[in-house]
Design an enzyme around this catalytic site. Sequence first.
Site, PDB file in Angstrom:
ATOM      1  N   CYS A 190       0.814  -1.222   0.000  1.00 36.83           N
ATOM      2  CA  CYS A 190       0.000   0.000   0.000  1.00 36.83           C
ATOM      3  C   CYS A 190       0.844   1.267   0.000  1.00 36.83           C
ATOM      4  CB  CYS A 190      -0.979  -0.005   1.170  1.00 36.83           C
ATOM      5  SG  CYS A 190      -0.208  -0.054   2.802  1.00 36.83           S
ATOM      6  N   CYS A 193      10.193  46.807   5.648  1.00 37.88           N
ATOM      7  CA  CYS A 193      11.098  47.817   5.086  1.00 37.88           C
ATOM      8  C   CYS A 193      11.759  48.532   6.274  1.00 37.88           C
ATOM      9  CB  CYS A 193      10.317  48.800   4.206  1.00 37.88           C
ATOM     10  SG  CYS A 193       9.103  49.794   5.109  1.00 37.88           S
ATOM     11  N   CYS A 211       9.196  50.727   8.431  1.00 39.26           N
ATOM     12  CA  CYS A 211       8.254  49.964   9.262  1.00 39.26           C
ATOM     13  C   CYS A 211       8.980  49.216  10.379  1.00 39.26           C
ATOM     14  CB  CYS A 211       7.450  48.998   8.403  1.00 39.26           C
ATOM     15  SG  CYS A 211       6.280  49.799   7.284  1.00 39.26           S
ATOM     16  N   HIS A 265      14.522  43.126  20.288  1.00 33.43           N
ATOM     17  CA  HIS A 265      14.586  42.264  19.110  1.00 33.43           C
ATOM     18  C   HIS A 265      15.803  42.621  18.256  1.00 33.43           C
ATOM     19  CE1 HIS A 265      10.035  41.091  19.113  1.00 33.43           C
ATOM     20  NE2 HIS A 265      10.624  40.904  20.286  1.00 33.43           N
ATOM     21  N   HIS A 289      -1.857   1.411   7.258  1.00 36.33           N
ATOM     22  CA  HIS A 289      -2.354   1.264   5.890  1.00 36.33           C
ATOM     23  C   HIS A 289      -2.390   2.630   5.220  1.00 36.33           C
ATOM     24  CE1 HIS A 289      -4.419  -0.347   2.462  1.00 36.33           C
ATOM     25  NE2 HIS A 289      -5.447   0.457   2.639  1.00 36.33           N
TER      26      HIS A 289
END
Length: 767
Positions: free
Chosen positions: A416, A627, A630, A643, A682
């Site tokens: 299968c 960009c 932003c 960050h 299966h």
Amino acid sequence: MTSDNMYFILTRQPEYPKHINAGCICYMSVNKHKSTLRKYPSPSKFSVIFVGSRSSLDYEIEVSILEELSEPEAGLLLALSEDAERLKWYKEEKTLQTALGLAEGTAVTVEEEGEELRGIIRYIGGLTKPTYSDPLSGTFFGIELQEADKGRGKTDGKYQYKKLFSCPKDCGIFAPFSRVRPVVSSSLSPSIHQSNPPLETEELAPGDRVTYFIGDKLFHGMVVNSCGFMVRISTDTDHSGKRGGEIEVPLQSIAKGEVPAEAESMDVDTTAVEAHTEDLYLDLTLNSLVEVSVTTGNLYGIIRWIGTLPGRPETMAGLELEEDKGVSDGSFKGEQLFKCPPRRALFVKLNSCHPDSRFQSPSANHGEVMQTVNHADTEMEPDIGKLETVPPVSTEQVNQILIGRMKGIQGHCNSCYMDAALFSLFSCSSVLDSMLFISTKPQDAPIQNTLLFDIVNPLRRKGFVEGRHIMKLRQQLQKHGYSHSFTTDEKDPEEFLTVIMHHILALDPLLKLSAGSKVQESYCYQIFLDQKHSLVLPTVQQLLEHSFHSAGLKLAEAPSCLILQMPRFGKKFKMFDKIIPSLELDITDLLSEGPQQCMLCGNLAQEECKDCFEDPVFSQTGFKIFCRKCSLQVHSHPQRQSHKPADLEIPKGYISRGTPQTQALTRDKLQLFAVLCIETSHYVSFIKHGPNSQDWIFFDSMADREGERDGYNIPEVQACPEVGMYLEMSPAELANQVPRDMKGVAKRLFCDAYMYLYENTSMCLYR
């Protein structure tokens, strides 16, 4: 036997990749290990592959956190499912060494649901076969429970329908070494008392089925009772032909279990041989599928040896049977004529063998035997001289060509995984048709011919492929030496695809991944997730993005075909109750190179922030790219000032245009065309064959069966428009759907997905 690989365990979590934990097992080839050690200065990292990742991607791991394992040690530890538990038992050195000394026949106790049960080890080995990407599977102990603990087990020696050892119903247990303790030693646990007497390594109990010998003949019966060295047996048929009697037999003349009456004496049914019988069996060769009639019915197998035996003038055949009803492992009176699992070999007269009658064509009467196939690799269809191409089945042709019973690819003997993979790739898509026409080595051409002329063309032209053609392909792959069990055992679709695409046809890797400055190549990608992920009802798009984010990966180039394996704990355990199919996969943000748009203003993106990826203020999909303007605004927020955005690689053509302006950037998208699903080992498949939401079909190569052991499987393809209805639901509505109440076969797509197949419709077919 010397292993080709070196195995290691991680003693603490590496800094990268984050999804790998302490306790994971990894490996590298012995040759690669030797060449790495020759470098100067001494390497600080090894490039290793992690067992269980279901991919061949390698990672650079610090040597200082790797501890070398022997292959037997690695096998024992891989039987433990949790990484932390694996590391804990690795540190119990004495325990591990004691487990390595256990052997079949050893009396043990096994911990089961908080209780210690007494038993005897009957099997030591893997529950599943190693695969191309995972060359080692976990080593388990198969234990037959004894005395008062009989009946408290969970098996009769079978695992997923495969017999690994024999014992009465509910008298067997499979357990890792951490739960098994030898009775004669307290090294595994202080709670084991030395005074416990060892159990007998073999015993007969009332009710056991046995084989007993009188002279050179054997008979079957059931144990009534045992008195010393004599055993009273209720006979099936005694030496005089009478049924239902009893007889006392010496213990040394009895074998537990049933051995076929066709043992090494070769006495098969002596039915009259019709004229021209030789013509029937002269076409039978090595690897032919055959059946043979014996006193208990028909047995089915594959011819593994043809020749003569001492004292017998007839041409004999050595068969590897489908079931454990043989007499040896391929040896005859001490001589190894071929190799197969124990009790799978049977030696019979060649003229007693007939082509396997279970493979039926859709137009054949059920009682007719199919035409005998010559399995020589040089066999070609009459029209193989011309390179005929049959296009994939179009949406308009699906109902006429594919829908119905005895449609698709006929399954047989654990095929299968191959049936579902081939149907998914070739029934309604041409994305990998290059496999069918790429230039190959002369020794590989027969496999390519079988694939094109015996499987793909008939599937697309008539909508049906006989099971014998799939078995022929499996035999050819096995003959090439990539696995000794391609014709009998269940495999993983990715193992089959990797073997045929990489090793046989030398197709260029479908996937090129960028990890830092290194490019890794692969044919399939296994999705894995960080343990801290917050996904509950994910889409495929979300799973892929989270996996790439966690592993620090990018696509080095847009693939023509993307094969994704869903996150699972092995084939048996799912990570998510439901996964929502993404009909379209947007890979623009996953590319390592190329222009990308700022997710906020749409201008040319110049920075990416991985720290923002899981920030709930943003969309749940897509990498967080901005960009410059932003990015400054986003990261001016107090919660995001820590960050660390990174610069994106922008093509020179875009940089030279000066200040980035809003541009109509093309999104790179892949289209879903098939899904492989698995339930209780299966495989089945779903095909998205058209643009409409209801253009779905479902394929099962073993949907039904005609007859029992002497029968054959009936494949079926059915339309499943109900899938479209569920795909149009909102995530909240879909989450509330109870799987068992979902209409048609939709539940299997959403709940049992194993592998997703995507194609890039904008790329050229041939690379």
